[in-house]
Each structure stands twice: as C-alpha cells, then as structure tokens.
Design an enzyme around this catalytic site. Structure first.
Site, PDB file in Angstrom:
ATOM      1  N   LYS A  13      24.587  28.320  10.887  1.00  0.00           N
ATOM      2  CA  LYS A  13      23.432  28.005  11.730  1.00  0.00           C
ATOM      3  C   LYS A  13      23.367  29.018  12.851  1.00  0.00           C
ATOM      4  O   LYS A  13      24.354  29.659  13.226  1.00  0.00           O
ATOM      5  CB  LYS A  13      23.527  26.580  12.286  1.00  0.00           C
ATOM      6  CG  LYS A  13      24.769  26.254  13.128  1.00  0.00           C
ATOM      7  CD  LYS A  13      24.749  26.733  14.568  1.00  0.00           C
ATOM      8  CE  LYS A  13      26.011  26.320  15.330  1.00  0.00           C
ATOM      9  NZ  LYS A  13      26.147  26.985  16.653  1.00  0.00           N
ATOM     10  N   ASP A 139      28.371  19.050  15.838  1.00  0.00           N
ATOM     11  CA  ASP A 139      27.397  19.798  15.038  1.00  0.00           C
ATOM     12  C   ASP A 139      27.332  19.347  13.581  1.00  0.00           C
ATOM     13  O   ASP A 139      26.407  19.741  12.858  1.00  0.00           O
ATOM     14  CB  ASP A 139      27.720  21.300  15.055  1.00  0.00           C
ATOM     15  CG  ASP A 139      27.388  21.956  16.383  1.00  0.00           C
ATOM     16  OD1 ASP A 139      26.776  21.282  17.242  1.00  0.00           O
ATOM     17  OD2 ASP A 139      27.734  23.131  16.568  1.00  0.00           O
TER      18      ASP A 139
END
Length: 283
Positions: A13, A139
């Site tokens: 990401k 996350d």
C-alpha cells in the site's frame, strides 16, 4: 493428497497522505490517511493439511521467530476464533522491504486470513476477518477490506474512496525506520487540521512524518531530493520508502532507468481495488 492453492497476492500500500491530528489519552495518535494499493507485493502459497500444525517457508535468509511472525499469528488467530482443526503449510515469497512503510507484514497477515478463511471453508465475512486483523495490527483491516480508503481515528475507521490510479516509481532507501520511534519523537507534528471527505484534493496531501524521518535518515532525504526532480513525490507511512507519481508507465520506467546505482526501486500501478480481492473472486 491435501489441496494446494497457489499465488495469493499480498500487495503493498501507499499512504497518499498522512496527517497527524492529535494525541489521544491512551497515547495513540489520531490521524487521517489515504490508503491505495499497488500491483506489487509479496506472494503466498498454501497447502491445506488435515492436522492443525502450521509451517512457514520463506525465501528470506533471516527468518522471523515463529512467535513474532504475523503470518503464523494470523493463522493461529483464525484457528482459535473458529475452532478449525485443519492446518497449513505456507510458502512466502518476500519482495517488499521490512520497515519500508509499504505495509508488507500487515498485508501478509491479511492475505493469510482471507486465503485460509476460504481454503478452510470457514465462511467468516469480511467484517469478522477485519476484527481479527485489527488484533494483529492497525493496517491489517485495510488489506482485508481490499478497497482504497480514507482512514481516520488510529487508522481503523475506513471510508471507501475512488481516486486516480497513476503509475508510481517507488524508491527503497537503505534504511529501516521504526514506526514506534517516529510516533514517540517529540518533534513530530501533531496538530494538522482535519480534512473531510469533500476536501481530499491532492494539493493538500502531505506526510507529517516526512521532515522528521528525512532529518534522521539521510538516505530518505537523498531519495526524495532525487525523485522530486521527476515527479511530485513524498514518503509513504513512516518510511523509509518514497514514491513519485507519473502519468504513464513509460515515464515512470524512464525515471527508474536514471536512478543512482545505490538506490533500489520499482514501478507499479496504483489500484483502488486490491489484487487480493481479484484473487478471491477467482475461487
């Protein structure tokens, strides 16, 4: 013979911005960020077994101890929550740097939860998997959710977003940045005004950790100063990786070809839907 399932992606990401809005009474930081996936990351293969043992193989020369390994923690958590008595042999092809701000460990854990939920036929929905994921790391739910998201709170409040999907040149400075050290540092800005969903314009995007990390790690500062000559650039997460945004793959590749020899890097496409989502749809 037990079933084997190959090529489960654990994508990286990017934090397109990271704004720190304050500090909560429990010591955690209140933040806002925008997560987008890229088509580059680690890969996992799974062999399902009839007994509950879990084994992990990796291409890493230094193997993380089992007690600290997020992949094994994820699999064990799934067994614990569901009472599953099946096990797995797992192969990790590690491509993402550790301590780079690309979310590699969290993504590996998320892919493990999503894949084993499917392969063990447990039937947990995405929300249940995200709840398990949150116990492993802030996350992890982002990667399970699989959709580009505006995140608030400590990163757990997610709202889907549809943003441009440019090409990125990602540079990997030779530095391992400790997230904990960054967030504990007295010089970290902690008062950035909050944005709302209607004001997510790119010209307001920045990374509040970037100046601090650049000052502490000259490798990060050097990568940014080189990359910004070619494209709008900033750091992802708490670093060390930095990225520049390009209008085409060709432009990103041309810049990559000019990078200094001591810098590592790769070109990848921004994605609002995770490759993991697409892999799950193939089952």
């Amino acid at each position: 013979m037990m079933s084997v399932s190959l090529a489960w992606p654990a994508p990286a990401k990017l934090n397109l911005f990271l704004h720190i809005n304050g500090r909560l009474p429990n010591g955690y930081h209140e933040l806002q960020t925008l997560f987008q996936f890229i088509d580059y990351g680690d890969w996992l293969d799974f062999k399902i077994t009839a007994t509950p043992e879990l084994k992990l193989h990796s291409n890493l020369s230094q193997v993380v101890p089992d007690s600290d390994n997020l992949i094994l923690k994820a699999a064990k958590s799934l067994q614990s929550v569901t009472g599953c008595i099946q096990g797995a042999e797992i192969w990790l092809d590690k491509r993402l740097p550790m301590g780079g701000g690309l979310g590699g460990g969290s993504s590996d854990a998320a892919t493990t939860l999503v894949a084993l939920n499917a392969l063990w036929q447990l039937g947990l929905d995405k929300k249940a998997l995200m709840d398990i994921g949150l116990t492993l790391g802030a996350d992890v739910p982002v990667f399970i959710n699989g959709i580009a998201a505006f995140a608030e709170g400590v990163g757990e409040k997610l709202q889907p977003v549809d943003v441009a999907e440019p090409w990125y040149l990602v540079l990997i400075p030779d530095a391992h940045v400790s997230t904990a050290d960054v967030f504990q540092h007295p010089d970290l800005p902690r008062n950035t005004p909050k944005l709302d969903m209607s004001s997510l314009s790119p010209e307001r995007w920045s990374n509040d950790c970037q100046a601090l990390v650049s000052a502490k790690y000259p490798q990060v500062a050097n990568a940014l100063s080189w990359l910004v000559e070619y494209a709008p650039s900033r750091m992802t997460g708490t670093g060390a990786c930095v990225f520049g945004e390009f209008g085409s793959q060709q432009a990103a590749l041309e810049a990559l070809a000019k990078k200094p020899a001591e810098m590592q890097g790769f070109v990848a496409k921004g994605l609002n839907r995770s490759p993991l989502e697409l892999r799950l749809a193939q089952l």
